[in-house]
Design a protein around this motif. Structure first.
Motif, PDB file in Angstrom:
ATOM      1  N   GLN A  96       1.148  -1.616  -0.399  1.00 28.53           N
ATOM      2  CA  GLN A  96      -0.131   0.191  -0.109  1.00 28.53           C
ATOM      3  C   GLN A  96       0.729   1.319   0.142  1.00 28.53           C
ATOM      4  OE1 GLN A  96      -3.657   0.180  -0.458  1.00 28.53           O
ATOM      5  NE2 GLN A  96      -3.060  -2.344  -1.405  1.00 28.53           N
ATOM      6  N   ARG A  97       1.740   0.940   1.139  1.00 31.01           N
ATOM      7  CA  ARG A  97       3.120   2.324   0.472  1.00 31.01           C
ATOM      8  C   ARG A  97       3.179   2.188  -0.379  1.00 31.01           C
ATOM      9  NH1 ARG A  97       5.227   6.307   4.900  1.00 31.01           N
ATOM     10  NH2 ARG A  97       6.010   7.437   2.862  1.00 31.01           N
ATOM     11  N   LEU A  98       4.250   1.515  -0.938  1.00 28.32           N
ATOM     12  CA  LEU A  98       4.006   1.570  -2.380  1.00 28.32           C
ATOM     13  C   LEU A  98       2.838   1.909  -4.043  1.00 28.32           C
ATOM     14  CD1 LEU A  98       6.460  -1.985  -2.791  1.00 28.32           C
ATOM     15  CD2 LEU A  98       7.481   0.407  -2.248  1.00 28.32           C
ATOM     16  N   LEU A  99       1.922   1.931  -3.932  1.00 28.81           N
ATOM     17  CA  LEU A  99       0.935   2.521  -4.264  1.00 28.81           C
ATOM     18  C   LEU A  99       0.895   4.195  -3.770  1.00 28.81           C
ATOM     19  CD1 LEU A  99      -1.231  -0.566  -4.601  1.00 28.81           C
ATOM     20  CD2 LEU A  99       0.136   0.287  -6.155  1.00 28.81           C
ATOM     21  N   LYS A 100       1.079   4.481  -2.639  1.00 28.56           N
ATOM     22  CA  LYS A 100       0.619   5.637  -2.234  1.00 28.56           C
ATOM     23  C   LYS A 100       2.085   6.484  -2.419  1.00 28.56           C
ATOM     24  CE  LYS A 100      -0.115   8.538   1.427  1.00 28.56           C
ATOM     25  NZ  LYS A 100       0.013   8.631   2.888  1.00 28.56           N
ATOM     26  N   GLU A 101       2.843   6.257  -3.391  1.00 32.19           N
ATOM     27  CA  GLU A 101       4.446   6.293  -3.601  1.00 32.19           C
ATOM     28  C   GLU A 101       4.076   6.427  -4.880  1.00 32.19           C
ATOM     29  OE1 GLU A 101       5.954   8.650  -1.622  1.00 32.19           O
ATOM     30  OE2 GLU A 101       5.110   8.310  -0.301  1.00 32.19           O
ATOM     31  N   GLY A 102       3.985   5.767  -5.499  1.00 33.76           N
ATOM     32  CA  GLY A 102       3.351   5.675  -7.318  1.00 33.76           C
ATOM     33  C   GLY A 102       4.901   4.668  -7.654  1.00 33.76           C
ATOM     34  N   MET A 103       5.178   3.604  -6.954  1.00 39.04           N
ATOM     35  CA  MET A 103       5.836   2.388  -7.554  1.00 39.04           C
ATOM     36  C   MET A 103       5.377   1.056  -7.484  1.00 39.04           C
ATOM     37  SD  MET A 103       8.780   3.345  -4.257  1.00 39.04           S
ATOM     38  CE  MET A 103      10.047   2.987  -4.745  1.00 39.04           C
ATOM     39  N   ILE A 104       4.814   1.191  -9.131  1.00 38.16           N
ATOM     40  CA  ILE A 104       3.381   0.239  -9.307  1.00 38.16           C
ATOM     41  C   ILE A 104       4.480  -0.575  -9.433  1.00 38.16           C
ATOM     42  CG2 ILE A 104       1.802  -0.064 -10.638  1.00 38.16           C
ATOM     43  CD1 ILE A 104       1.176   2.123  -8.733  1.00 38.16           C
ATOM     44  N   THR A 105       5.622  -0.701 -10.289  1.00 33.13           N
ATOM     45  CA  THR A 105       6.002  -1.937 -10.112  1.00 33.13           C
ATOM     46  C   THR A 105       6.921  -2.179  -9.200  1.00 33.13           C
ATOM     47  OG1 THR A 105       7.437  -0.722 -12.571  1.00 33.13           O
ATOM     48  CG2 THR A 105       8.296  -3.318 -11.492  1.00 33.13           C
ATOM     49  N   GLU A 106       7.503  -1.980  -8.439  1.00 38.51           N
ATOM     50  CA  GLU A 106       7.812  -2.175  -6.942  1.00 38.51           C
ATOM     51  C   GLU A 106       6.740  -3.174  -5.880  1.00 38.51           C
ATOM     52  OE1 GLU A 106       8.129   0.444  -8.381  1.00 38.51           O
ATOM     53  OE2 GLU A 106      10.644   0.978  -8.323  1.00 38.51           O
ATOM     54  N   ALA A 107       5.601  -2.462  -6.213  1.00 41.95           N
ATOM     55  CA  ALA A 107       4.449  -2.832  -5.189  1.00 41.95           C
ATOM     56  C   ALA A 107       4.223  -4.386  -6.490  1.00 41.95           C
ATOM     57  CB  ALA A 107       3.098  -1.357  -5.323  1.00 41.95           C
ATOM     58  N   TYR A 108       3.732  -4.201  -7.610  1.00 40.39           N
ATOM     59  CA  TYR A 108       3.263  -5.982  -8.017  1.00 40.39           C
ATOM     60  C   TYR A 108       4.545  -6.680  -7.806  1.00 40.39           C
ATOM     61  CZ  TYR A 108       1.966  -8.711 -11.703  1.00 40.39           C
ATOM     62  OH  TYR A 108       1.502 -10.107 -12.120  1.00 40.39           O
ATOM     63  N   LEU A 109       5.914  -6.472  -8.264  1.00 42.97           N
ATOM     64  CA  LEU A 109       6.671  -7.272  -7.658  1.00 42.97           C
ATOM     65  C   LEU A 109       7.042  -7.621  -6.594  1.00 42.97           C
ATOM     66  CD1 LEU A 109       9.914  -6.217  -9.881  1.00 42.97           C
ATOM     67  CD2 LEU A 109       7.902  -8.336 -10.498  1.00 42.97           C
ATOM     68  N   THR A 110       6.188  -7.280  -5.065  1.00 40.26           N
ATOM     69  CA  THR A 110       6.562  -7.400  -3.247  1.00 40.26           C
ATOM     70  C   THR A 110       4.870  -7.943  -4.196  1.00 40.26           C
ATOM     71  OG1 THR A 110       7.954  -5.618  -3.109  1.00 40.26           O
ATOM     72  CG2 THR A 110       6.229  -6.699  -1.509  1.00 40.26           C
ATOM     73  N   TRP A 111       4.052  -8.138  -3.950  1.00 38.30           N
ATOM     74  CA  TRP A 111       2.339  -9.146  -4.238  1.00 38.30           C
ATOM     75  C   TRP A 111       3.622 -10.252  -4.536  1.00 38.30           C
ATOM     76  CZ3 TRP A 111      -0.756 -10.339  -8.236  1.00 38.30           C
ATOM     77  CH2 TRP A 111      -1.999 -11.594  -7.515  1.00 38.30           C
ATOM     78  N   VAL A 112       3.499 -10.102  -5.714  1.00 39.18           N
ATOM     79  CA  VAL A 112       4.092 -10.890  -6.950  1.00 39.18           C
ATOM     80  C   VAL A 112       4.733 -12.592  -5.746  1.00 39.18           C
ATOM     81  CG1 VAL A 112       5.125 -12.987  -9.217  1.00 39.18           C
ATOM     82  CG2 VAL A 112       3.742 -10.682  -9.154  1.00 39.18           C
ATOM     83  N   HIS A 113       6.048 -12.180  -5.110  1.00 44.29           N
ATOM     84  CA  HIS A 113       6.438 -12.953  -4.628  1.00 44.29           C
ATOM     85  C   HIS A 113       6.280 -13.137  -2.985  1.00 44.29           C
ATOM     86  CE1 HIS A 113      10.869 -13.866  -2.871  1.00 44.29           C
ATOM     87  NE2 HIS A 113      10.295 -13.511  -1.272  1.00 44.29           N
ATOM     88  N   GLY A 114       5.026 -12.747  -2.681  1.00 43.12           N
ATOM     89  CA  GLY A 114       4.483 -13.447  -1.353  1.00 43.12           C
ATOM     90  C   GLY A 114       3.301 -13.927  -1.684  1.00 43.12           C
ATOM     91  N   LEU A 115       3.071 -14.633  -2.629  1.00 39.79           N
ATOM     92  CA  LEU A 115       2.322 -15.294  -3.408  1.00 39.79           C
ATOM     93  C   LEU A 115       2.071 -17.104  -3.032  1.00 39.79           C
ATOM     94  CD1 LEU A 115       0.912 -14.097  -7.148  1.00 39.79           C
ATOM     95  CD2 LEU A 115       0.162 -13.910  -4.906  1.00 39.79           C
ATOM     96  N   SER A 116       1.804 -17.866  -2.410  1.00 37.97           N
ATOM     97  CA  SER A 116       2.252 -18.850  -2.589  1.00 37.97           C
ATOM     98  C   SER A 116       1.494 -19.659  -4.212  1.00 37.97           C
ATOM     99  CB  SER A 116       0.291 -20.175  -2.161  1.00 37.97           C
ATOM    100  OG  SER A 116      -0.955 -19.572  -2.654  1.00 37.97           O
ATOM    101  N   PRO A 117       3.115 -20.993  -4.342  1.00 35.49           N
ATOM    102  CA  PRO A 117       2.393 -22.215  -5.295  1.00 35.49           C
ATOM    103  C   PRO A 117       1.405 -21.831  -5.204  1.00 35.49           C
ATOM    104  CG  PRO A 117       4.029 -22.513  -3.505  1.00 35.49           C
ATOM    105  CD  PRO A 117       2.840 -21.774  -3.110  1.00 35.49           C
ATOM    106  N   PRO A 118      -0.267 -22.175  -5.268  1.00 36.45           N
ATOM    107  CA  PRO A 118      -1.699 -22.112  -5.747  1.00 36.45           C
ATOM    108  C   PRO A 118      -1.742 -21.192  -6.374  1.00 36.45           C
ATOM    109  CG  PRO A 118      -1.782 -24.132  -3.752  1.00 36.45           C
ATOM    110  CD  PRO A 118      -0.196 -22.846  -3.736  1.00 36.45           C
ATOM    111  N   GLU A 119      -1.577 -19.962  -5.617  1.00 37.99           N
ATOM    112  CA  GLU A 119      -2.407 -18.581  -6.484  1.00 37.99           C
ATOM    113  C   GLU A 119      -0.470 -18.108  -7.845  1.00 37.99           C
ATOM    114  OE1 GLU A 119      -3.396 -16.540  -1.748  1.00 37.99           O
ATOM    115  OE2 GLU A 119      -0.637 -16.852  -2.633  1.00 37.99           O
ATOM    116  N   ARG A 120       0.064 -18.098  -7.819  1.00 38.63           N
ATOM    117  CA  ARG A 120       0.650 -18.200  -8.334  1.00 38.63           C
ATOM    118  C   ARG A 120       0.299 -18.933  -9.483  1.00 38.63           C
ATOM    119  NH1 ARG A 120       7.595 -17.228  -7.005  1.00 38.63           N
ATOM    120  NH2 ARG A 120       6.575 -16.064  -5.213  1.00 38.63           N
ATOM    121  N   GLU A 121      -0.652 -20.006  -9.842  1.00 33.29           N
ATOM    122  CA  GLU A 121      -0.823 -20.840 -10.863  1.00 33.29           C
ATOM    123  C   GLU A 121      -1.999 -19.905 -11.881  1.00 33.29           C
ATOM    124  OE1 GLU A 121      -1.951 -24.735  -9.590  1.00 33.29           O
ATOM    125  OE2 GLU A 121      -0.194 -25.637  -9.306  1.00 33.29           O
ATOM    126  N   GLN A 122      -2.874 -19.253 -10.781  1.00 26.13           N
ATOM    127  CA  GLN A 122      -3.341 -18.542 -10.913  1.00 26.13           C
ATOM    128  C   GLN A 122      -3.317 -17.034 -11.705  1.00 26.13           C
ATOM    129  OE1 GLN A 122      -7.127 -19.555 -11.380  1.00 26.13           O
ATOM    130  NE2 GLN A 122      -5.970 -21.214 -10.703  1.00 26.13           N
TER     131      GLN A 122
END
Length: 177
Positions: A22-48
């Protein structure tokens, strides 16, 4: 956050990860926010993974990041449920109980490159009575809010049928929903 992410002894909690995103998004750091989110996904979530995460609603609705987020509402139940007539085993189910006014309580942040896109899906309604109906809306969120496209209205009762929505993401739109 960076130091916690590097040590296995004190892993980052989902709440800490979401606060950081949320802080990254607020600061306009969209790519960093997306990569942080992807890194936290479980294997079943990554399959989707896809341009639309969990687009088939095979997983439960999420609560954070670039996943489906359902904002609680007293008169609406939003969930995934088993059903027939879809490609997978589940579908999004929205149950409205005397809901009046706009419904903006289900959303997903998107990380799309500039270009043209097509959102396709299947819809089935049962006794949906509303002056405006129900529709999917794509919006640009950053740097300024703008509607990128809206689907047709869904009303009444009908069997499963397909729909599509063509839209374009302009070069200056860095975050969509």
């Amino acid at each position: 956050y960076g130091l916690s992410a590097l040590t296995a002894r004190t892993p980052v909690t989902p709440e800490e990860r979401q606060a950081y995103i949320q802080r990254l998004l607020k600061e306009g750091m969209i790519t960093e926010a997306y990569l942080t989110w992807v890194h936290g996904l479980s294997p079943p979530e990554r399959e989707q993974m896809g341009l639309l995460h969990n687009g088939g609603f095979e997983l439960p609705l999420g609560t954070a990041g670039f996943d489906w987020r359902s904002i609680p509402h007293r008169q609406v139940v939003a969930r995934t449920a088993t059903t027939f007539g879809v490609g997978g085993e589940r579908a999004l189910q929205l149950v409205f109980r005397n809901q009046e006014g706009p419904f903006h309580h289900l959303r997903q942040s998107l990380y799309l490159e500039p270009g043209t896109y097509r959102l396709t899906g299947k819809v089935r309604s049962e006794s949906l009575a509303s002056p405006g109906g129900l529709r999917w809306t794509l919006r640009c969120l950053q740097p300024r809010e703008a509607v990128l496209g809206e689907s047709e209205r869904f009303l009444g009762s009908e069997k499963w049928r397909g729909f599509r929505l063509d839209f374009a993401v302009p070069a200056d739109c860095r975050l969509q929903e």
